[in-house]
Write a protein that holds these residues in place. Structure first.
Motif, short mmCIF file in Angstrom:
data_model
loop_
_atom_site.label_atom_id
_atom_site.label_comp_id
_atom_site.label_asym_id
_atom_site.label_seq_id
_atom_site.Cartn_x
_atom_site.Cartn_y
_atom_site.Cartn_z
N HIS A 91 0.83 -1.41 0.09
CA HIS A 91 -0.13 -0.03 0.12
C HIS A 91 0.90 1.24 -0.01
O HIS A 91 0.92 1.99 -0.93
CB HIS A 91 -0.85 -0.03 1.26
CG HIS A 91 -2.12 0.96 1.23
ND1 HIS A 91 -2.00 2.00 2.38
CD2 HIS A 91 -2.60 1.68 0.62
CE1 HIS A 91 -2.88 3.05 2.24
NE2 HIS A 91 -3.12 2.81 0.71
N SER A 112 -3.86 -3.40 6.64
CA SER A 112 -3.98 -4.20 5.60
C SER A 112 -3.35 -5.65 6.10
O SER A 112 -2.41 -5.57 7.12
CB SER A 112 -2.90 -4.00 4.36
OG SER A 112 -3.50 -3.13 3.30
N TYR A 156 -2.44 -9.68 5.13
CA TYR A 156 -2.09 -10.65 3.84
C TYR A 156 -1.96 -12.19 4.38
O TYR A 156 -1.52 -12.22 5.63
CB TYR A 156 -0.41 -10.43 3.37
CG TYR A 156 -0.25 -9.06 2.84
CD1 TYR A 156 -0.48 -8.76 1.63
CD2 TYR A 156 -0.11 -8.03 3.84
CE1 TYR A 156 -0.16 -7.23 1.12
CE2 TYR A 156 0.21 -6.67 3.46
CZ TYR A 156 0.29 -6.47 1.93
OH TYR A 156 0.31 -5.04 1.81
N VAL A 211 -3.38 -10.68 -0.57
CA VAL A 211 -4.14 -9.40 0.18
C VAL A 211 -5.30 -10.29 0.78
O VAL A 211 -6.23 -10.47 0.03
CB VAL A 211 -4.24 -8.39 -0.58
CG1 VAL A 211 -5.24 -7.25 0.13
CG2 VAL A 211 -3.19 -7.84 -1.01
N SER A 243 -7.81 -5.03 2.52
CA SER A 243 -7.43 -3.78 1.94
C SER A 243 -6.97 -2.80 3.22
O SER A 243 -7.55 -3.06 4.13
CB SER A 243 -8.25 -3.32 0.75
OG SER A 243 -9.51 -2.73 1.64
N PRO A 244 -6.34 -1.88 2.81
CA PRO A 244 -6.31 -1.17 1.38
C PRO A 244 -5.47 -1.48 0.58
O PRO A 244 -5.38 -1.23 -0.81
CB PRO A 244 -6.07 0.41 1.67
CG PRO A 244 -5.58 0.41 3.00
CD PRO A 244 -5.93 -0.86 3.80
N ALA A 245 -4.45 -2.25 0.98
CA ALA A 245 -3.29 -2.83 -0.15
C ALA A 245 -4.00 -3.62 -1.01
O ALA A 245 -4.93 -4.40 -0.99
CB ALA A 245 -2.40 -3.75 0.64
N GLN A 246 -3.68 -3.58 -2.47
CA GLN A 246 -4.17 -4.16 -3.48
C GLN A 246 -3.54 -5.14 -4.02
O GLN A 246 -3.81 -6.24 -4.63
CB GLN A 246 -4.54 -3.24 -4.47
CG GLN A 246 -5.52 -2.15 -4.23
CD GLN A 246 -6.97 -2.81 -3.93
OE1 GLN A 246 -7.52 -3.41 -4.57
NE2 GLN A 246 -7.45 -2.13 -2.73
N MET A 247 -2.12 -5.23 -3.86
CA MET A 247 -1.04 -5.98 -4.55
C MET A 247 -0.54 -7.10 -3.42
O MET A 247 -0.24 -6.43 -2.30
CB MET A 247 0.09 -5.10 -5.25
CG MET A 247 -0.45 -4.20 -6.29
SD MET A 247 -1.12 -5.02 -7.81
CE MET A 247 0.43 -5.95 -8.45
#
Ligand code: FES
Length: 150
Positions: A94, A115, A117, A123, A126-130
């Motif tokens: 993020h 976030s 994982y 993920v 979120s907010p991380a997307q990758m």
């Protein structure tokens, strides 16, 4: 014949000689040895990640227990609650905060914006997307864990 006489015989002016020197046409006669590398590779050859963790060292004792984790350069290595070693990029995708392993939820957490994982780097919140980059791990011996790119 001396170098200065040779150059003078060519009819080159001082300015021309300096221009040639600066352009790299002429080189110095000194023989400097290249500086020895002061970098000790910790990740194997090239830029590929490949290192072994010695669990007998006190600095690495956190990995002797399920739920422990450590950082090695930009990689987080954790021993999950099931005893599996995992290795992921420690940099949250993020905004770059260092993530940590959470034994209570057996996942990877970023305290900056929350976030999460899974243990493969995917993920799950979120907010991380990758995803985080995942590295392979293997037990070289009972006290040595290899972390590497597959
Ligand atoms: S930097 Fe990790 S969630 Fe925002």
């Amino acid at each position: 014949m001396k170098r200065s006489e040779f150059i003078r015989n060519l009819g080159l002016s001082g300015g021309t000689i300096m221009a040639l020197y600066c352009m790299g046409t002429l080189t110095s006669c000194t023989t400097e040895e290249p500086s020895p590398s002061t970098t000790t590779p910790t990740t194997g050859t090239g830029s590929k990640v490949d290192f072994t963790i010695d669990l007998s060292l006190s600095a690495n004792k956190a990995l002797l227990t399920n739920g422990g984790f450590l950082y090695f350069d930009n990689i987080i290595v954790a021993r999950s609650m099931s005893g599996t070693f995992i290795a992921l990029s420690k940099v949250c995708t993020h905004q770059g905060t260092t993530v940590e392993y959470k034994a209570a939820t057996d996942d990877i957490y970023c305290s900056n914006h929350g976030s999460r994982y899974d243990l493969t780097g995917k993920v799950i919140q979120s907010p991380a997307q990758m995803p985080l980059t995942q590295y392979k791990t293997s037990l070289v011996s009972s006290l040595q864990v290899r972390v590497y790119e597959g």
